[in-house]
Design a protein around this motif. Structure first.
Motif, mmCIF file in Angstrom:
data_model
loop_
_atom_site.group_PDB
_atom_site.id
_atom_site.type_symbol
_atom_site.label_atom_id
_atom_site.label_comp_id
_atom_site.label_asym_id
_atom_site.label_seq_id
_atom_site.Cartn_x
_atom_site.Cartn_y
_atom_site.Cartn_z
ATOM 1 N N LEU A 140 48.742 124.920 53.130
ATOM 2 C CA LEU A 140 49.061 125.055 52.060
ATOM 3 C C LEU A 140 47.945 125.396 50.919
ATOM 4 C CD1 LEU A 140 51.930 122.573 51.323
ATOM 5 C CD2 LEU A 140 52.256 124.689 51.940
ATOM 6 N N SER A 141 48.174 126.094 50.094
ATOM 7 C CA SER A 141 47.084 126.564 48.897
ATOM 8 C C SER A 141 47.175 125.182 48.212
ATOM 9 C CB SER A 141 47.504 127.553 48.219
ATOM 10 O OG SER A 141 48.592 127.532 47.301
ATOM 11 N N VAL A 142 45.863 125.219 47.238
ATOM 12 C CA VAL A 142 45.799 123.726 46.488
ATOM 13 C C VAL A 142 46.970 123.985 45.473
ATOM 14 C CG1 VAL A 142 44.524 122.719 45.032
ATOM 15 C CG2 VAL A 142 43.239 123.762 46.973
ATOM 16 N N ALA A 143 47.283 124.916 45.025
ATOM 17 C CA ALA A 143 48.385 125.134 44.148
ATOM 18 C C ALA A 143 49.610 124.838 44.613
ATOM 19 C CB ALA A 143 48.450 126.803 43.434
ATOM 20 N N ASP A 144 50.051 125.163 45.905
ATOM 21 C CA ASP A 144 51.229 124.530 46.336
ATOM 22 C C ASP A 144 51.375 123.040 46.730
ATOM 23 O OD1 ASP A 144 52.331 127.072 46.052
ATOM 24 O OD2 ASP A 144 51.626 127.743 48.136
ATOM 25 N N ALA A 145 50.116 122.779 47.052
ATOM 26 C CA ALA A 145 49.981 121.329 47.506
ATOM 27 C C ALA A 145 49.891 120.380 46.269
ATOM 28 C CB ALA A 145 48.875 121.073 48.372
ATOM 29 N N ALA A 146 49.293 120.806 45.260
ATOM 30 C CA ALA A 146 49.115 119.783 44.015
ATOM 31 C C ALA A 146 50.480 119.182 43.580
ATOM 32 C CB ALA A 146 48.590 120.415 42.870
ATOM 33 N N PRO A 147 51.529 119.949 43.261
ATOM 34 C CA PRO A 147 52.770 119.158 42.856
ATOM 35 C C PRO A 147 53.468 118.295 43.914
ATOM 36 C CG PRO A 147 53.203 121.629 43.258
ATOM 37 C CD PRO A 147 51.669 121.305 43.333
ATOM 38 N N LEU A 148 53.160 118.297 45.257
ATOM 39 C CA LEU A 148 53.688 117.661 46.382
ATOM 40 C C LEU A 148 52.972 116.358 46.013
ATOM 41 C CD1 LEU A 148 53.838 120.044 49.134
ATOM 42 C CD2 LEU A 148 55.847 119.558 47.611
ATOM 43 N N VAL A 149 51.888 116.140 45.634
ATOM 44 C CA VAL A 149 51.341 114.773 45.588
ATOM 45 C C VAL A 149 51.110 114.389 44.007
ATOM 46 C CG1 VAL A 149 49.989 114.936 47.681
ATOM 47 C CG2 VAL A 149 48.762 115.839 45.407
ATOM 48 N N GLY A 150 51.879 115.068 43.280
ATOM 49 C CA GLY A 150 51.866 114.561 41.832
ATOM 50 C C GLY A 150 50.708 115.016 40.896
ATOM 51 N N LEU A 151 50.085 116.017 41.333
ATOM 52 C CA LEU A 151 48.974 116.532 40.426
ATOM 53 C C LEU A 151 49.038 118.087 40.022
ATOM 54 C CD1 LEU A 151 45.841 115.407 42.888
ATOM 55 C CD2 LEU A 151 46.676 114.183 40.597
ATOM 56 N N LYS A 152 48.209 118.105 38.649
ATOM 57 C CA LYS A 152 48.146 119.546 38.414
ATOM 58 C C LYS A 152 47.235 120.475 39.239
ATOM 59 C CE LYS A 152 49.749 119.209 33.870
ATOM 60 N NZ LYS A 152 51.162 119.279 34.181
ATOM 61 N N ALA A 153 47.285 121.688 39.422
ATOM 62 C CA ALA A 153 46.252 122.305 40.481
ATOM 63 C C ALA A 153 44.737 122.328 40.087
ATOM 64 C CB ALA A 153 46.553 124.053 40.138
ATOM 65 N N GLY A 154 44.254 122.068 38.787
ATOM 66 C CA GLY A 154 42.941 121.866 38.573
ATOM 67 C C GLY A 154 42.390 120.555 38.928
ATOM 68 N N ALA A 155 43.304 119.329 38.629
ATOM 69 C CA ALA A 155 42.886 117.903 39.052
ATOM 70 C C ALA A 155 42.868 117.840 40.647
ATOM 71 C CB ALA A 155 43.795 117.180 38.501
ATOM 72 N N ALA A 156 43.699 118.775 41.223
ATOM 73 C CA ALA A 156 43.802 118.688 42.619
ATOM 74 C C ALA A 156 42.577 119.487 43.327
ATOM 75 C CB ALA A 156 45.052 119.299 43.236
ATOM 76 N N ARG A 157 42.000 120.579 42.894
ATOM 77 C CA ARG A 157 40.902 121.267 43.213
ATOM 78 C C ARG A 157 39.679 120.391 43.289
ATOM 79 N NH1 ARG A 157 43.291 125.300 40.572
ATOM 80 N NH2 ARG A 157 44.031 126.833 41.782
ATOM 81 N N THR A 158 39.604 119.575 42.042
ATOM 82 C CA THR A 158 38.556 118.599 41.768
ATOM 83 C C THR A 158 38.530 117.486 42.824
ATOM 84 O OG1 THR A 158 38.248 119.238 39.643
ATOM 85 C CG2 THR A 158 37.350 117.152 40.126
ATOM 86 N N ARG A 159 39.726 116.801 43.022
ATOM 87 C CA ARG A 159 39.819 115.805 43.939
ATOM 88 C C ARG A 159 39.848 116.202 45.399
ATOM 89 N NH1 ARG A 159 44.090 111.200 41.713
ATOM 90 N NH2 ARG A 159 43.544 110.495 43.927
#
Length: 197
Positions: free
Chosen positions: A149-168
């Motif tokens: 999955l792309s970060v943008a697609d994975a982020a909402p699945l773990v309850g995060l916004k895309a920007g925060a997901a990229r950093t994490r």
């Protein structure tokens, strides 16, 4: 046809989902069906399988199967013959395929074994490294690197916004590679695949 061989009443009950009636038909015809299968295949296991398949098909098609001379045996014998022949053809194709495969020498087999062991050890180390990460970070890594999955697609699945997901994800990847120590090369490619936005 003698009354003893007439299965009309048993078959009528079997067609209306009576397991007891179907079991009676199985007891009556199992040996004959098995003998027909055994005459057509090389291994007794294949004869067992063909017999089971024939009875399974009889049950599956019970609404449409018609008795011949008051018995289901002719239908079963045709079914097991077709099944056994298909098994035999499949077995011949499989043996031909095996014979056509290139033979690797002992050195190649040894290398394959070592590679398999290294992969297993790396998998254990990777699981251990993932287990100490924050669950959201571990989930992000898994979703991006393993599930594609792309970060943008994975982020909402773990309850995060895309920007925060990229950093994490970037931090988690660094921590994971640090924990894996000197042998991260097998994993680095997979983890970098998770960079896609």
């Amino acid at each position: 046809m003698s009354e003893q061989n007439d299965e009309t009443e048993i078959w009528s009950r079997a067609r209306t989902d009576s397991g007891e009636a179907f079991a009676e038909l199985f007891r009556r015809h199992r040996d004959s069906v098995f003998r027909r299968a055994a005459a057509l295949v090389d291994r007794m296991q294949d004869a067992d399988d063909a017999t089971a398949i024939a009875f399974f098909e009889l049950w599956r098609k019970r609404r449409s199967v018609v008795l011949v001379d008051g018995t289901v045996l002719p239908w079963l014998l045709v079914a097991v013959t077709n099944t056994a022949r298909n098994q035999r053809r499949g077995s011949v194709r499989y043996r031909r395929l095996l014979a056509a495969l290139p033979r690797s020498d002992a050195r190649d087999a040894e290398q394959e074994a070592l590679t398999a062991i290294e992969t297993e050890v790396l998998g254990i180390r990777l699981r251990e490294a993932l287990s100490v990460l924050d669950p959201k970070d571990a989930a992000l890594l898994t979703l991006t690197a393993l599930d594609g999955l792309s970060v943008a697609d994975a982020a909402p699945l773990v309850g995060l916004k895309a920007g925060a997901a990229r950093t994490r994800l970037m931090r988690a990847r660094r921590r994971l590679q640090d924990r894996l120590g000197r042998h991260p090369s097998h994993v680095t490619w997979s983890l970098s695949e998770g960079e896609r936005a």
